[in-house]
Enzyme design. Structure first.
Site, short mmCIF file in Angstrom:
data_model
loop_
_atom_site.label_atom_id
_atom_site.label_comp_id
_atom_site.label_asym_id
_atom_site.label_seq_id
_atom_site.Cartn_x
_atom_site.Cartn_y
_atom_site.Cartn_z
CB CYS A 174 -11.32 -46.81 -30.74
SG CYS A 174 -11.52 -46.87 -28.94
CB ALA A 175 -10.10 -41.95 -30.03
#
Length: 374
Positions: A71-72
């Site tokens: 994810c980020a």
């Protein structure tokens, strides 16, 4: 029980061996920028889909191999990896997400003999390439990114003192570490003066320095002016054999000439670079650029580069000898501009500054400095 965290170094090892990645960011973010590699298989299932308790999505995932969740910044990936773990999948997650991956560097030796060692430093997430040339205990660093500890550590490993630091041009897609690295090591910082107009940073004008000697006499660095991408762009010809081409020539294309708002004018300069300056170089010169666009450009030896003759043969624009047609093709194939490039340019010129957190935010995303033509 919960899924295990891995760091960028461990992920890189998996990427090289073959890995299945589950990216749980938004589809737009995944489409714009993702982890790639020749042995990488990846799928994008947004994080929120896992919150809906939709059992069908799990059928898209392999049951018999490790799944690395991305994810980020790591939080969403951990939650999804834990869900997968509960359902019997073999899952791990990148602890600090794409933010961590964007700051990972991998050095690869391009060549080494008794007089010279040439190392390419690949910032994989950004497609940014920088170089360290070492000879006789001295080093030249070309196009360093902002994480200067990578180059300090590499120089220490190689038992070399950094004597020169050089930027081939004023970068627009990432923050340069050139000036800071030079200050830290006492090295001389070189860049073309036309790139630094109005700057208060200390530097030596590259256009006044036709030759740099690093270590033994055989290791000579020749600065070849190659305007086009930016007016002051240069390439560095090492021992008449290796062309560190900055953003002027890539494995798959040419540097974009539009970031200064003068695409037509700079396309003309790029024509002169290709058909005058570069034309005199033999086909067996190895081109080593400052960026690449796709993992397929990484050679089996581990570095990004190609013989000039191979690039000429594969690149239609470099065979377009008609000046007007060349300029038209280049000026109309520029694509999306690098995000935040105006602010990044101002930082690299010394007219603005950014905290490490702000710098990370500004640099998020792929590079967009190359033109690619079949």
């Amino acid at each position: 029980m919960s899924a295990g965290a891995i760091n960028a170094i461990q992920l890189n090892e998996k990427v090289e061996q073959g890995v299945f990645l589950l990216d749980v960011r938004n589809p737009e973010d995944f489409a714009d920028w993702k982890i790639e590699g020749k042995e990488v298989r990846s799928i994008n299932i947004p994080y929120f889909d896992f919150l809906d308790d939709n059992e069908n999505i799990y059928g898209q995932l392999p049951a018999d191999e490790e799944i690395v969740v991305i994810c980020a910044k790591g939080g969403s990936a951990k939650m999804v990896a834990d869900l997968l773990d509960e359902k019997g999948f073999q899952a791990s997650y990148l602890e600090q997400g794409m933010q961590e991956w964007s700051q990972f560097y991998r050095p690869v030796t391009v060549m080494e003999d008794d007089n010279l060692k040439l190392i390419q430093v690949n910032r994989l997430a950004k497609g940014c390439l920088s170089y360290m040339l070492i000879s006789g205990g001295e080093a030249l660093v070309v196009d360093p990114n902002r994480h200067i500890e990578e180059y300090l550590s590499l120089a220490e490993q190689e038992d070399a003192a950094i004597k020169y630091v050089l930027d081939t041009h004023l970068h627009a897609d990432h923050i340069s570490g050139g000036h800071e690295l030079a200050e830290k090591t006492g090295a001389v910082y070189y860049i073309s003066s036309s790139e630094m107009q109005g700057s208060e940073l200390s530097y030596e004008p590259l256009e006044k320095q036709g030759m740099l000697e690093v270590g033994r006499a055989e290791a000579k660095i020749l600065a070849v002016p190659t305007p086009g991408h930016t007016p002051g762009s240069v390439s560095v010809l090492v021992n008449d054999r290796y062309l560190l081409s900055g953003d002027t020539i890539f494995v798959g294309g040419l540097g974009r000439p539009d970031l200064g708002g003068k695409a037509a004018e700079w396309a003309q300069a790029l024509y002169d670079t290709v058909f005058t300056t570069i034309a005199s170089l033999p086909d067996d010169v190895l081109v080593l650029p400052a960026h690449y666009a796709e993992a397929s450009e990484i050679r089996r030896e581990g570095y990004v580069g190609a013989p000039l003759g191979e690039i000429r043969g594969n690149n239609e624009v470099m065979r377009t000898a008609n000046r007007d047609r060349f300029a038209e093709k280049v000026a109309h194939a520029v694509g999306a501009t690098p995000p935040n490039y105006e602010e990044i340019v101002e930082i690299n010129r010394g007219a603005a500054s950014a905290s490490p957190e702000k710098a990370t935010e500004l640099e998020i995303g792929p590079n967009r400095c190359a033109l690619h033509h079949g």
